[in-house]
Design an enzyme around this catalytic site. Structure first.
Site, short mmCIF file in Angstrom:
data_model
loop_
_atom_site.label_atom_id
_atom_site.label_comp_id
_atom_site.label_asym_id
_atom_site.label_seq_id
_atom_site.Cartn_x
_atom_site.Cartn_y
_atom_site.Cartn_z
N LYS A 14 4.67 4.18 -9.02
CA LYS A 14 3.41 4.91 -8.81
C LYS A 14 3.63 6.40 -8.60
CE LYS A 14 2.83 3.50 -3.99
NZ LYS A 14 3.34 4.70 -3.35
N ARG A 89 -3.57 2.40 2.56
CA ARG A 89 -2.75 1.19 2.44
C ARG A 89 -3.29 0.07 3.30
NH1 ARG A 89 2.17 4.20 0.92
NH2 ARG A 89 3.87 2.76 0.54
N ARG A 128 17.45 1.44 -7.55
CA ARG A 128 17.11 2.79 -7.05
C ARG A 128 17.90 3.10 -5.78
NH1 ARG A 128 10.91 4.21 -5.66
NH2 ARG A 128 11.38 3.45 -3.56
N ARG A 134 17.99 6.05 -0.72
CA ARG A 134 16.82 6.01 0.18
C ARG A 134 17.06 4.99 1.28
NH1 ARG A 134 10.64 6.36 -2.11
NH2 ARG A 134 10.32 4.76 -0.55
N ARG A 145 8.57 -4.61 2.87
CA ARG A 145 7.56 -3.69 2.31
C ARG A 145 6.66 -4.42 1.31
NH1 ARG A 145 10.85 0.65 -0.20
NH2 ARG A 145 8.97 1.86 -0.45
P1 AMP Z 1 5.91 5.44 -0.40
O1 AMP Z 1 6.73 6.59 -0.89
O2 AMP Z 1 4.47 5.55 -0.79
O3 AMP Z 1 6.51 4.11 -0.77
O4 AMP Z 1 5.94 5.51 1.21
C1 AMP Z 1 7.15 5.42 1.92
C2 AMP Z 1 6.89 5.02 3.36
O5 AMP Z 1 6.05 6.00 4.00
C3 AMP Z 1 6.15 3.70 3.56
O6 AMP Z 1 7.02 2.58 3.50
C4 AMP Z 1 5.56 3.90 4.96
O7 AMP Z 1 6.55 3.76 5.96
C5 AMP Z 1 5.17 5.38 4.92
N1 AMP Z 1 3.78 5.54 4.42
C6 AMP Z 1 3.39 6.16 3.26
N2 AMP Z 1 2.06 6.12 3.13
C7 AMP Z 1 1.58 5.47 4.20
C8 AMP Z 1 0.28 5.07 4.64
N3 AMP Z 1 -0.82 5.34 3.91
N4 AMP Z 1 0.17 4.42 5.84
C9 AMP Z 1 1.24 4.14 6.58
N5 AMP Z 1 2.51 4.45 6.22
C10 AMP Z 1 2.68 5.11 5.05
#
Ligand code: AMP
Length: 192
Positions: A14, A89, A128, A134, A145
């Site tokens: 995404k 989310r 990845r 990461r 996740r």
């Molecule tokens: P992402 O890069 O979108 O996969 O986000 C990485 C991490 O950031 C997630 O696993 C959460 O720990 C945190 N995170 C990102 N967006 C949100 C959100 N809308 N609400 C809560 N945690 C978030």
């Protein structure tokens, strides 16, 4: 002018697609994950707080995330539209976003969901993890996740489906192919 969301499980690509959509539509892409990672890197108080949750694959609490999104959506560059990547989310975050948008007399045009099979995602994310290091990409955290996505984020998708603004795109395939599917889906959704 487009105001849209991109939603997808971890590893669905995404972030990559969000950057491409943002370029093509001329709207700013706002990734909550990227904002958190930048704060972690900069060792800001927000980053120190967020890191605890991110490393465990948990959601950062709404009290932190919602305010951050509200602040970001008040910036001038959002006036021409936006693409939110990774927010909302949870259904509580949907309610919060509704409130922000209603306050600005705005509404969402399109919600795009990228779909992919769990086992394919685990394979991708483990790949990845090797490349990027990461800290939230080991198998236990990856599966956690994915579970959170199914439990908490699929109800978000259902809410937007009820409102008739959801469009789904198969996220499996070459990056360019997926981008073409995504752009077609956005075009059809906007024409509808
Ligand atoms: P992402 O890069 O979108 O996969 O986000 C990485 C991490 O950031 C997630 O696993 C959460 O720990 C945190 N995170 C990102 N967006 C949100 C959100 N809308 N609400 C809560 N945690 C978030």
């Amino acid at each position: 002018m487009t105001r849209m969301l991109i939603i997808g499980p971890p590893g669905s690509g995404k972030g990559t697609q969000a950057e491409r959509i943002s370029e093509r539509l001329g709207v700013v892409a706002i990734s909550t994950g990227d904002i958190f990672r930048a704060n972690v890197k900069g060792e800001t108080p927000l980053g120190v707080e967020a890191k605890k949750y991110m490393d465990a694959g948990d959601f950062v609490p709404d009290s932190v995330t919602n305010k951050m999104v509200r602040d970001r959506l008040s910036d001038d560059d959002v006036e021409a539209g936006f693409l939110l990547d990774g927010y909302p989310r949870t259904t509580a975050q949907v309610d919060y976003l509704d409130e922000i948008l209603a306050g600005a007399d705005q509404k969402l045009d399109v919600v795009l969901q990228l779909t992919a099979d769990d086992e394919e995602l685990v394979t991708r994310l483990l790949g990845r993890a090797k490349e990027t290091g990461r800290s939230d990409d080991n198998e236990g955290v990856i599966r956690h996740r994915l579970d959170l996505y199914h439990e908490q984020t699929e109800p978000v998708v259902a809410k937007y489906a009820e409102r008739g603004i959801l469009t789904q795109v198969d996220g499996i395939g070459r990056i360019d192919e997926v981008t073409e599917r995504v752009m077609e889906a956005i075009k059809s959704a906007q024409a509808a």
